[in-house]
Design a protein around this motif. Structure first.
Motif, PDB file in Angstrom:
ATOM      1  N   LYS A   1       0.841  -1.189   0.000  1.00 42.85           N
ATOM      2  CA  LYS A   1       0.000   0.000   0.000  1.00 42.85           C
ATOM      3  C   LYS A   1       0.882   1.248   0.000  1.00 42.85           C
ATOM      4  O   LYS A   1       2.066   1.192   0.355  1.00 42.85           O
ATOM      5  N   LYS A   2       0.259   2.359  -0.354  1.00 42.18           N
ATOM      6  CA  LYS A   2       0.998   3.630  -0.406  1.00 42.18           C
ATOM      7  C   LYS A   2       0.799   4.460   0.844  1.00 42.18           C
ATOM      8  O   LYS A   2      -0.281   4.464   1.435  1.00 42.18           O
ATOM      9  N   ILE A   3       1.842   5.208   1.202  1.00 43.17           N
ATOM     10  CA  ILE A   3       1.729   6.216   2.251  1.00 43.17           C
ATOM     11  C   ILE A   3       2.144   7.559   1.674  1.00 43.17           C
ATOM     12  O   ILE A   3       3.084   7.652   0.886  1.00 43.17           O
TER      13      ILE A   3
ATOM     14  N   LEU B   1      -3.063   3.675  17.107  1.00 40.74           N
ATOM     15  CA  LEU B   1      -3.374   4.036  15.726  1.00 40.74           C
ATOM     16  C   LEU B   1      -2.551   3.200  14.750  1.00 40.74           C
ATOM     17  O   LEU B   1      -3.079   2.701  13.749  1.00 40.74           O
ATOM     18  N   LEU B   2      -1.273   3.026  15.048  1.00 36.71           N
ATOM     19  CA  LEU B   2      -0.414   2.211  14.191  1.00 36.71           C
ATOM     20  C   LEU B   2      -0.956   0.778  14.092  1.00 36.71           C
ATOM     21  O   LEU B   2      -1.088   0.221  12.996  1.00 36.71           O
ATOM     22  N   ARG B   3      -1.316   0.203  15.228  1.00 38.67           N
ATOM     23  CA  ARG B   3      -1.860  -1.166  15.202  1.00 38.67           C
ATOM     24  C   ARG B   3      -3.150  -1.225  14.389  1.00 38.67           C
ATOM     25  O   ARG B   3      -3.374  -2.166  13.618  1.00 38.67           O
ATOM     26  N   TRP B   4      -3.973  -0.219  14.534  1.00 37.67           N
ATOM     27  CA  TRP B   4      -5.240  -0.171  13.788  1.00 37.67           C
ATOM     28  C   TRP B   4      -4.978  -0.059  12.283  1.00 37.67           C
ATOM     29  O   TRP B   4      -5.609  -0.754  11.476  1.00 37.67           O
TER      30      TRP B   4
ATOM     31  N   GLN C   1      -5.960  -2.530   8.840  1.00 37.51           N
ATOM     32  CA  GLN C   1      -6.860  -2.091   7.758  1.00 37.51           C
ATOM     33  C   GLN C   1      -6.343  -2.434   6.368  1.00 37.51           C
ATOM     34  O   GLN C   1      -7.121  -2.607   5.442  1.00 37.51           O
ATOM     35  N   ASP C   2      -4.999  -2.433   6.186  1.00 38.35           N
ATOM     36  CA  ASP C   2      -4.424  -2.784   4.888  1.00 38.35           C
ATOM     37  C   ASP C   2      -4.922  -1.874   3.768  1.00 38.35           C
ATOM     38  O   ASP C   2      -5.466  -2.339   2.757  1.00 38.35           O
ATOM     39  N   LYS C   3      -4.742  -0.565   3.957  1.00 36.95           N
ATOM     40  CA  LYS C   3      -5.211   0.435   2.982  1.00 36.95           C
ATOM     41  C   LYS C   3      -4.111   1.461   2.708  1.00 36.95           C
ATOM     42  O   LYS C   3      -3.177   1.620   3.502  1.00 36.95           O
ATOM     43  N   ASN C   4      -4.264   2.201   1.606  1.00 35.44           N
ATOM     44  CA  ASN C   4      -3.442   3.392   1.413  1.00 35.44           C
ATOM     45  C   ASN C   4      -3.723   4.367   2.550  1.00 35.44           C
ATOM     46  O   ASN C   4      -4.871   4.487   2.990  1.00 35.44           O
ATOM     47  N   VAL C   5      -2.681   5.079   2.988  1.00 36.56           N
ATOM     48  CA  VAL C   5      -2.837   6.003   4.117  1.00 36.56           C
ATOM     49  C   VAL C   5      -2.208   7.350   3.791  1.00 36.56           C
ATOM     50  O   VAL C   5      -1.051   7.418   3.367  1.00 36.56           O
TER      51      VAL C   5
ATOM     52  N   THR D   1       7.144  -1.499   8.915  1.00 38.89           N
ATOM     53  CA  THR D   1       6.352  -2.746   8.879  1.00 38.89           C
ATOM     54  C   THR D   1       6.448  -3.444   7.526  1.00 38.89           C
ATOM     55  O   THR D   1       5.988  -4.576   7.369  1.00 38.89           O
ATOM     56  N   ASP D   2       6.988  -2.736   6.516  1.00 39.54           N
ATOM     57  CA  ASP D   2       7.023  -3.241   5.135  1.00 39.54           C
ATOM     58  C   ASP D   2       5.641  -3.437   4.526  1.00 39.54           C
ATOM     59  O   ASP D   2       5.496  -4.151   3.529  1.00 39.54           O
ATOM     60  N   LEU D   3       4.641  -2.829   5.114  1.00 36.13           N
ATOM     61  CA  LEU D   3       3.285  -2.901   4.547  1.00 36.13           C
ATOM     62  C   LEU D   3       3.004  -1.697   3.645  1.00 36.13           C
ATOM     63  O   LEU D   3       2.090  -1.727   2.838  1.00 36.13           O
ATOM     64  N   TRP D   4       3.769  -0.631   3.819  1.00 36.18           N
ATOM     65  CA  TRP D   4       3.566   0.577   3.024  1.00 36.18           C
ATOM     66  C   TRP D   4       4.860   0.985   2.325  1.00 36.18           C
ATOM     67  O   TRP D   4       5.959   0.774   2.851  1.00 36.18           O
ATOM     68  N   GLU D   5       4.693   1.598   1.159  1.00 28.07           N
ATOM     69  CA  GLU D   5       5.843   2.161   0.456  1.00 28.07           C
ATOM     70  C   GLU D   5       5.494   3.598   0.074  1.00 28.07           C
ATOM     71  O   GLU D   5       4.321   3.971   0.039  1.00 28.07           O
ATOM     72  N   HIS D   6       6.501   4.386  -0.231  1.00 27.23           N
ATOM     73  CA  HIS D   6       6.239   5.762  -0.630  1.00 27.23           C
ATOM     74  C   HIS D   6       7.216   6.166  -1.719  1.00 27.23           C
ATOM     75  O   HIS D   6       8.291   5.574  -1.871  1.00 27.23           O
TER      76      HIS D   6
END
Lengths: 240, 240
Positions: free
Chosen positions: B2-4, B129-132, B136-140, B169-174
């Motif tokens: 996902k994107k940040i 908030l980070l845990r939440w 969610q597994d969404k763009n943020v 977390t390696d779940l987001w990239e930018h």
């Protein structure tokens, strides 16, 4: 004391503009660097346009050539690109007026030209520009053209570099978080600004595979002595 | 992945918004800190308004209290200020709906509420908030409310802090210079963020003479476990 402010992107300008000010327009890769080079290399004047269509109406017009890019690439049918190289050792451009459009830099000029005295900043003319600003004794806003209305590293770093030098003269003061942010980033990267930009900006690092040598040139300090100023619709070299 | 993305001021939002995203609204001094505190201390819900006039129509309305500030100071005739303290150990606010207006934070919510899922960020609930967000597994997009449509240090530093943790977390990239800038500034100030803000921001340093203890409180990490979310016009604590 006069005030100094930095807009890190053009959309911030309406909220940060200063009364009775000079605006330094900054688009390091590559519009404002190229404006400085062109005017130092015999171009008579540059007519900046926000729109490519309007620029194109100057194609083949007596005394004019047209230059432009979108997204970093030369526009089809245009005589010249946005590259400083296009204006160096090029007899064709000497004495010509250049109608010019770019993704970010010429848009920034359009935004501010009715509010303030507009001059052009780049690392190449940084010293000459600083000396000129010292003589003017005015409020100064450094306007980063950014990348498609967002903030970019290269313009921010130049703004931080120039702001630091201006504040050291004790002629300007600031109270803005944006000025501190730009100076902080400049200070972190100052030892090798281009390497720093490559490390921080994926967009610029990728583009450097194609035009890395140009980026190197854009980071050279003090090799030009001209101060391009916007007057009656044209950028020309300032002369007393 | 996902994107940040980070918007360092609300006016940048139209140029940086992401599809199908969660927007974290940030106004560290003090709106979003206070929203977290209020909802953690028994307030039933918060109805954010951009305008003070509209907020005032809720004065004395059954089940409501009104809270608000402009330029950092409580609005005349309002029941409560923008201070976290006003909502701590205060039986009067328990079970109440709060109609709330602030200079920056509630304006930012108004800007994005129709585009995205909106949640509220502060140092106090950063870990929750980070845990939440991980769930969610969404763009943020992290939206800094800033100060009167310009960039400020405190929101930028929180955005940098949260972005760093998210990217680890390696779940987001930018691919955005703004994300790098916020993380760079956070990294420089991380040893003592409040001292760093005082050193960099003349505006905050001055205001700290009056409410320095509040600023200290706003920088405490992880003392709240709630995630305020905007639903049907109200901020409430997220519950599964």
């Amino acid at each position: 004391m006069k005030k100094i402010e930095i807009c890190l992107a053009p959309v911030l300008y309406p909220h940060q503009k200063l009364d009775d000010s000079i605006v330094v327009v900054i688009d390091i890769f590559r519009a404002t660097t190229t404006f400085c080079v062109a005017l130092a290399n015999g171009v008579e004047s540059i007519k900046p346009f926000a729109s490519a269509e309007e620029t194109f109406t100057y194609k083949n017009k007596e005394g004019y050539m047209i230059a432009g890019e979108r997204n970093g690439y030369k526009l089809e049918g245009f005589d010249l690109s946005n590259s400083p190289k296009a204006f160096m050792n090029n007899d064709e451009v000497k004495g010509k007026k250049i109608a010019f459009t770019t993704t970010n830099g010429t848009q920034a000029i359009s935004l501010v030209k009715d509010d303030a005295t507009v001059v052009i900043g780049s690392f190449l003319n940084e010293g000459a520009l600083l000396r000129w600003l010292v003589e003017q004794d005015k409020n100064v806003l450094l306007l980063c053209s950014g990348w498609k209305n967002t903030i970019n590293y290269e313009d921010t770093l130049f703004a931080g570099s120039l702001a630091e030098k201006m504040i050291k003269t004790d002629l300007w003061e600031h109270s803005s978080d944006s000025v501190e942010i730009a100076m902080t980033l400049y200070n972190e990267g100052r030892e090798n600004l281009l390497e720093y930009i490559y490390k921080k900006s994926a967009r610029i690092k990728k583009r450097s595979e194609e035009i890395g040598q140009e980026f190197e040139y854009c980071m050279k300090r003090g090799i030009l002595q001209n101060v391009p100023i916007f007057r009656d619709g044209y950028l020309i070299n300032y002369e007393e």
